[in-house]
Scaffold this active site. Structure first.
Site, PDB file in Angstrom:
ATOM      1  N   SER A 166       0.429  -1.203   0.051  1.00 49.86           N
ATOM      2  CA  SER A 166      -0.371  -0.063   0.115  1.00 49.86           C
ATOM      3  C   SER A 166       0.999   1.720  -0.265  1.00 49.86           C
ATOM      4  O   SER A 166       2.385   1.218  -0.116  1.00 49.86           O
ATOM      5  CB  SER A 166      -1.477  -0.030   1.475  1.00 49.86           C
ATOM      6  OG  SER A 166       0.010   0.015   2.086  1.00 49.86           O
ATOM      7  N   LYS A 167       0.366   2.384  -0.134  1.00 52.31           N
ATOM      8  CA  LYS A 167       0.898   3.422  -0.061  1.00 52.31           C
ATOM      9  C   LYS A 167       1.649   3.785   1.169  1.00 52.31           C
ATOM     10  O   LYS A 167       2.556   4.062   1.393  1.00 52.31           O
ATOM     11  CB  LYS A 167      -0.510   4.445  -0.721  1.00 52.31           C
ATOM     12  CG  LYS A 167       0.564   6.091  -0.591  1.00 52.31           C
ATOM     13  CD  LYS A 167      -0.312   7.129  -1.068  1.00 52.31           C
ATOM     14  CE  LYS A 167       0.204   8.786  -0.766  1.00 52.31           C
ATOM     15  NZ  LYS A 167       0.336   9.696   0.376  1.00 52.31           N
ATOM     16  N   ARG A 168       0.440   3.445   2.309  1.00 50.31           N
ATOM     17  CA  ARG A 168       1.280   3.457   3.628  1.00 50.31           C
ATOM     18  C   ARG A 168       2.535   3.166   4.007  1.00 50.31           C
ATOM     19  O   ARG A 168       3.726   3.385   4.528  1.00 50.31           O
ATOM     20  CB  ARG A 168       0.448   3.005   4.775  1.00 50.31           C
ATOM     21  CG  ARG A 168       0.228   4.214   6.036  1.00 50.31           C
ATOM     22  CD  ARG A 168      -0.942   3.806   6.587  1.00 50.31           C
ATOM     23  NE  ARG A 168      -2.006   3.739   5.478  1.00 50.31           N
ATOM     24  CZ  ARG A 168      -2.905   1.979   6.240  1.00 50.31           C
ATOM     25  NH1 ARG A 168      -3.215   1.639   7.146  1.00 50.31           N
ATOM     26  NH2 ARG A 168      -4.063   2.749   5.821  1.00 50.31           N
TER      27      ARG A 168
END
Ligand code: GLU
Length: 507
Positions: free
Chosen positions: A264-266
């Site tokens: 994910s972007k995280r």
């Protein structure tokens, strides 16, 4: 169905395209090119609540940067199948919904969102797993299967909102063979009568996707694993229409580098790498995300890295350009299990691409990097500098940052080298050397080297006595590429100025 391979990438413009999406586009492209087929780009924007302005432009720009160009559709030609944006195809879907309604493959439902919520809550309170609108429950709901025909017509005439749902048969085994996952089998008893169409005239993703794939003669549907749960419904829709269905291939997920779950972007933010191909900037919300392009990746390196995440060419070979990927690609060698993302491997690819570019291309990269920073150097040496710094560079910007001393006079001197190598004799030695350099008519690498070595020989000094302080004086560093090359590149005047500045500063 077309005998020519026809595949499509069909993103929804809901934000920047994740690198997993780029890989899906890439595999579609590789498969099409491998088989002499067509690669289409279609924009699936039926869900207007999730529409993000700028997302389509981003998708086109990102694919173009990667060298993945559509033959047909958005960013490609219109070969008579357009428009290729579903919102612009809106009037085309109604007739297909009517066809399903007429053949008892679908029905009209009037249940409001609140009524559906109530049913879900009741089921939950009774301890049922999850409530579905299906062959059992549809008999108790407000739809064209339970209401008299006149009432249905009256409601429609009165403008009451409705949806059209697929009428799934009871206890039917939906089976299809996925190229990557093998046989998939689901019983309709475990499926939902999904909404296909809304009374505002907009189809849902499921209906628009199937109708368009059919009308656009798509032979292979290659898409992310997250769509696998929708595939049985899609198979049922093909059956309901009596259309031949395409071959399905559901690609494995890209996984976090350091644990289970989808990348994910995280994860990117947490571990310091981008998960998008190019920078993203949502003008409305101010949301931003960083991309591979701006990070300093070459598109070839990025594509090479992505291609190998989930596909194993089955040989030792790891370096492929786009054409090489086309030649080697085999959809049946894509793995079922998720591919762990490995940023370090991506950097490794970039370093290889950077070095294999050759002097002219590297010089161009260096020039662009210098211009971006308002720095300059003797243009005649761009190639020499670029080649020299490429050994220490992973990204084009490293060509400058690793060799900053070539473009700016040092303002600081490496402390460790200064304390160990700059001795009481250093100022005199540097002074002597600078006098010899000053006397050189031609300030070339070879002449500088000769002058330096003559000086050591005459004074009976070892290299270790003079070399490090000489480097420190000219570059401010303890290590680096050949000093003779560096000096020629800097030019006599600059080298002499640096030597005297060092004597003054270091004492
Ligand atoms: N619009 C879907 C997406 O955003 C396409 C899924 C498919 O390829 O069928 O990924």
């Amino acid at each position: 169905m077309s005998s020519k391979v026809r595949v499509r990438f069909a993103p929804s413009p809901t934000g920047p395209l994740h690198i997993g999406g780029v890989r899906t586009a890439l595999y579609n492209y590789l498969f099409a090119k491998k088989h002499g087929g067509d690669f289409l780009l279609r924009i699936e924007d039926t869900d207007q609540t999730r529409f993000v302005p700028g997302a389509e432009k981003y998708i086109i720009e990102a694919l173009a940067w990667c060298g993945i160009s559509p033959d047909e559709g958005i960013g490609g030609e219109d070969r008579g199948n357009g428009p290729y944006r579903q919102s612009e195809r809106k009037p085309m879907y109604r007739q297909y919904v009517d066809q399903l309604l007429d053949n008892d493959k679908a029905y009209i439902a009037f249940d409001s969102a609140e009524e559906l919520d109530t049913m879900r809550q009741l089921a939950k309170d009774a301890g049922a797993a999850n409530w579905q609108y299906n062959y059992i429950t549809r008999g108790n709901m407000k739809n064209s299967l339970t209401l008299p025909k006149e009432e249905v017509e009256a409601k429609i005439a009165a403008g009451e909102p409705y949806v059209v749902r697929i009428k799934l048969p009871r206890d039917h085994e939906v089976r299809f063979e996925d190229t990557i996952r093998g046989w998939v089998s689901v019983n309709t008893n475990n499926m939902d009568d999904k909404v296909l169409f809304k009374s505002d005239g907009m189809p849902t993703y499921h209906l628009a996707n199937i109708v368009d794939d059919h009308l656009m003669d798509i032979t292979h549907v290659i898409r992310g694993e997250e769509w696998l749960p929708s595939a049985p419904l899609h198979v049922m829709l093909y059956e309901a229409f009596g259309w031949e269905r395409p071959v399905f291939a559901h690609l494995p997920l890209l996984l976090k580098p350091d644990g289970p779950g989808k990348l994910s972007k995280r994860d990117g933010d947490r571990l310091g790498f981008p998960v998008f191909p190019i920078d993203w900037n949502n003008e409305e919300t101010g949301e931003t995300a960083s991309g591979y392009r701006e990070f300093g990746f070459y598109p070839d390196a990025f594509i090479n890295m992505l291609a190998l995440l989930g596909w194993n060419p089955g040989t030792e070979q790891e370096i492929f350009d786009l054409q090489g990927l086309v030649d080697a690609f085999d959809l049946s060698k894509v793995s079922k299990s998720g591919a762990k993302f490995d940023f370090e491997k991506g950097k490794w690819f970039n370093q290889l691409y950077l070095r294999s570019q050759g002097e002219a291309a590297l010089a161009k990269d260096l020039k662009a990097q210098l211009d971006a920073r308002g720095l300059s150097c003797n243009e005649q040496y761009l190639g020499t500098i670029a080649m020299m710094m490429s050994e220490r560079a992973t990204f084009p910007q490293d060509l400058v940052t690793e060799g900053m001393f070539l473009f700016e006079r040092p303002t600081e001197y490496d402390e460790k080298t200064a304390s160990k190598k700059w001795t009481a004799e250093s100022p005199a030695m540097i002074q002597d050397l600078s006098e010899r350099f000053a006397a050189l008519a031609d300030f070339t690498e070879a002449n500088i080297e000769t002058a330096f070595k003559d000086y050591l020989a005459e004074k009976e000094l070892g290299f270790g006595k003079v070399g490090p302080s000489f480097r420190l004086a000219v570059t401010g560093k303890g290590m680096g590429p050949s000093m003779f090359t560096i000096c020629e590149v800097l030019g006599k005047e600059e080298v002499l100025a640096r030597m005297s500045a060092a004597i003054e500063t270091l004492g």
